[in-house]
Write a protein that holds these residues in place. Structure first.
Motif, PDB file in Angstrom:
ATOM      1  N   TYR A 177       0.833  -1.205   0.000  1.00  0.00           N
ATOM      2  CA  TYR A 177       0.000   0.000   0.000  1.00  0.00           C
ATOM      3  C   TYR A 177       0.869   1.257   0.000  1.00  0.00           C
ATOM      4  O   TYR A 177       0.479   2.287  -0.574  1.00  0.00           O
ATOM      5  N   THR A 178       2.037   1.188   0.603  1.00  0.00           N
ATOM      6  CA  THR A 178       2.970   2.311   0.575  1.00  0.00           C
ATOM      7  C   THR A 178       3.412   2.621  -0.844  1.00  0.00           C
ATOM      8  O   THR A 178       3.469   3.785  -1.266  1.00  0.00           O
ATOM      9  N   ASN A 179       3.714   1.576  -1.608  1.00  0.00           N
ATOM     10  CA  ASN A 179       4.100   1.780  -3.004  1.00  0.00           C
ATOM     11  C   ASN A 179       2.945   2.350  -3.824  1.00  0.00           C
ATOM     12  O   ASN A 179       3.154   3.148  -4.737  1.00  0.00           O
ATOM     13  N   GLU A 180       1.725   1.935  -3.514  1.00  0.00           N
ATOM     14  CA  GLU A 180       0.561   2.500  -4.195  1.00  0.00           C
ATOM     15  C   GLU A 180       0.429   3.991  -3.886  1.00  0.00           C
ATOM     16  O   GLU A 180       0.092   4.789  -4.767  1.00  0.00           O
ATOM     17  N   ALA A 181       0.698   4.378  -2.642  1.00  0.00           N
ATOM     18  CA  ALA A 181       0.638   5.788  -2.266  1.00  0.00           C
ATOM     19  C   ALA A 181       1.683   6.597  -3.044  1.00  0.00           C
ATOM     20  O   ALA A 181       1.391   7.707  -3.525  1.00  0.00           O
ATOM     21  N   ILE A 182       2.876   6.059  -3.180  1.00  0.00           N
ATOM     22  CA  ILE A 182       3.930   6.751  -3.926  1.00  0.00           C
ATOM     23  C   ILE A 182       3.528   6.918  -5.382  1.00  0.00           C
ATOM     24  O   ILE A 182       3.655   8.000  -5.968  1.00  0.00           O
ATOM     25  N   PHE A 183       2.998   5.838  -5.964  1.00  0.00           N
ATOM     26  CA  PHE A 183       2.594   5.934  -7.361  1.00  0.00           C
ATOM     27  C   PHE A 183       1.453   6.927  -7.534  1.00  0.00           C
ATOM     28  O   PHE A 183       1.404   7.664  -8.518  1.00  0.00           O
ATOM     29  N   THR A 234       8.543  11.770  -2.140  1.00  0.00           N
ATOM     30  CA  THR A 234       8.572  10.315  -1.967  1.00  0.00           C
ATOM     31  C   THR A 234       9.227   9.932  -0.645  1.00  0.00           C
ATOM     32  O   THR A 234       8.750   9.041   0.065  1.00  0.00           O
ATOM     33  N   LEU A 235      10.304  10.606  -0.288  1.00  0.00           N
ATOM     34  CA  LEU A 235      10.973  10.324   0.980  1.00  0.00           C
ATOM     35  C   LEU A 235      10.065  10.628   2.172  1.00  0.00           C
ATOM     36  O   LEU A 235      10.053   9.899   3.159  1.00  0.00           O
ATOM     37  N   VAL A 236       9.285  11.699   2.053  1.00  0.00           N
ATOM     38  CA  VAL A 236       8.343  12.035   3.129  1.00  0.00           C
ATOM     39  C   VAL A 236       7.276  10.951   3.257  1.00  0.00           C
ATOM     40  O   VAL A 236       6.926  10.527   4.370  1.00  0.00           O
ATOM     41  N   ILE A 237       6.759  10.482   2.120  1.00  0.00           N
ATOM     42  CA  ILE A 237       5.738   9.426   2.136  1.00  0.00           C
ATOM     43  C   ILE A 237       6.306   8.149   2.755  1.00  0.00           C
ATOM     44  O   ILE A 237       5.658   7.504   3.595  1.00  0.00           O
ATOM     45  N   ILE A 238       7.502   7.770   2.348  1.00  0.00           N
ATOM     46  CA  ILE A 238       8.130   6.561   2.894  1.00  0.00           C
ATOM     47  C   ILE A 238       8.312   6.687   4.399  1.00  0.00           C
ATOM     48  O   ILE A 238       8.068   5.736   5.152  1.00  0.00           O
ATOM     49  N   TRP A 239       8.723   7.876   4.858  1.00  0.00           N
ATOM     50  CA  TRP A 239       8.916   8.076   6.302  1.00  0.00           C
ATOM     51  C   TRP A 239       7.587   7.976   7.048  1.00  0.00           C
ATOM     52  O   TRP A 239       7.490   7.279   8.062  1.00  0.00           O
TER      53      TRP A 239
END
Length: 268
Positions: A177-183, A234-239
């Motif tokens: 789901y994290t990867n979906e958020a990034i995309f 993207t770094l903010v989303i991953i964090w």
């Protein structure tokens, strides 16, 4: 004009605050960084609202696809098939002209032709379909022992879903789901390059990057600036999702915790 004056004039221009006219010549690096960063406000707007609202529909779609009744399962399956099977770019075009026809029927639908609402609906439905499939896969992989233990303790219905099924599903689905958020945040750059027009040049980050590239005939300045902004985003989303992931897995032994890994979708 100093860089601080440029920031004051253009930092919020994408939302209609500040200087109305775009610079026409003698473009400075500060102007490009400021205006592209200003447009990023719209990308964050689309991404945050679509992700927040699409999450609830995704859970409902996943549960519907896992249902035994064909009357519930089939609509969920077709919803996922349509929005995962067609390109997002085409969905924007189709939605815009569909909303345009509705506007001709009644002025009530006028707001749907604006990117702020119409494009948001498309992103909401698209991410709900992809996330729904992710959550459905997580539902299928919930350890059978957990559901059997829930049955043994007398959990049924909503209590069983809220206390056992949903937390486990979320924990298993969270890395994907994290990867979906990034995309999704990356996909917001398609809004103003599809059917939805920018009103009074109030576009997103890619809109302003393309403006500078067209005016200067040099794409090697604005587009790297744009890429830098999205790398930071993207770094903010991953964090943020990493913090949530640690929260979801706080009860697990350290060796069994699933870390967040960035796995971009190459084809969608």
């Amino acid at each position: 004009m100093s860089c601080w004056e440029t920031i004051g004039d253009y930092a919020l221009r994408s939302v209609g605050i500040g200087e109305r006219l775009l610079p026409r010549d003698n473009f400075t690096l500060c102007q490009q960084i400021t205006l592209i960063g200003s447009g990023l406000i719209w990308n964050v707007y689309f991404g945050v609202l679509a992700m927040a609202s699409g999450f609830f529909l995704a859970v409902a779609v996943a549960m519907g696809k896992a249902a035994r009744s064909a009357w519930v399962r089939k609509p969920s399956e077709w919803f996922i098939l349509v929005f995962r099977g067609s390109p997002l770019f085409i969905q924007f075009f189709f939605a815009y002209f569909f909303f345009l026809n509705l506007k001709s029927v009644s002025p009530f639908f006028d707001s749907l032709t604006s990117a702020g609402l119409g494009a948001l609906i498309v992103l909401f439905l698209n991410t709900a379909a992809y996330s729904g499939e992710i959550f459905y896969g997580a539902l299928r992989t919930i350890p059978k022992g957990e559901t059997e233990a829930a049955d043994a303790y007398g959990f049924t219905g909503w209590a069983r879903f809220r206390r056992i099924v949903f937390p486990t599903m979320l924990r298993l689905a969270w890395p994907a789901y994290t990867n979906e958020a990034i995309f999704l945040f990356h996909a917001t750059t398609l809004v103003y390059f599809s059917g939805f027009p920018a009103w009074q040049q109030k576009g997103d980050a890619l809109y302003y990057a393309s403006y500078f590239a067209d005016k200067t005939f040099n794409p090697f300045v604005p587009y790297p600036i744009l890429a830098g902004y999205f790398i930071l985003l993207t770094l903010v989303i991953i964090w943020l999702f990493g913090v949530a992931n640690r929260r979801l897995n706080r009860h697990m032994p350290q060796e069994l915790r699933r870390p967040i890994r960035f796995r971009p979708n190459l084809i969608r």
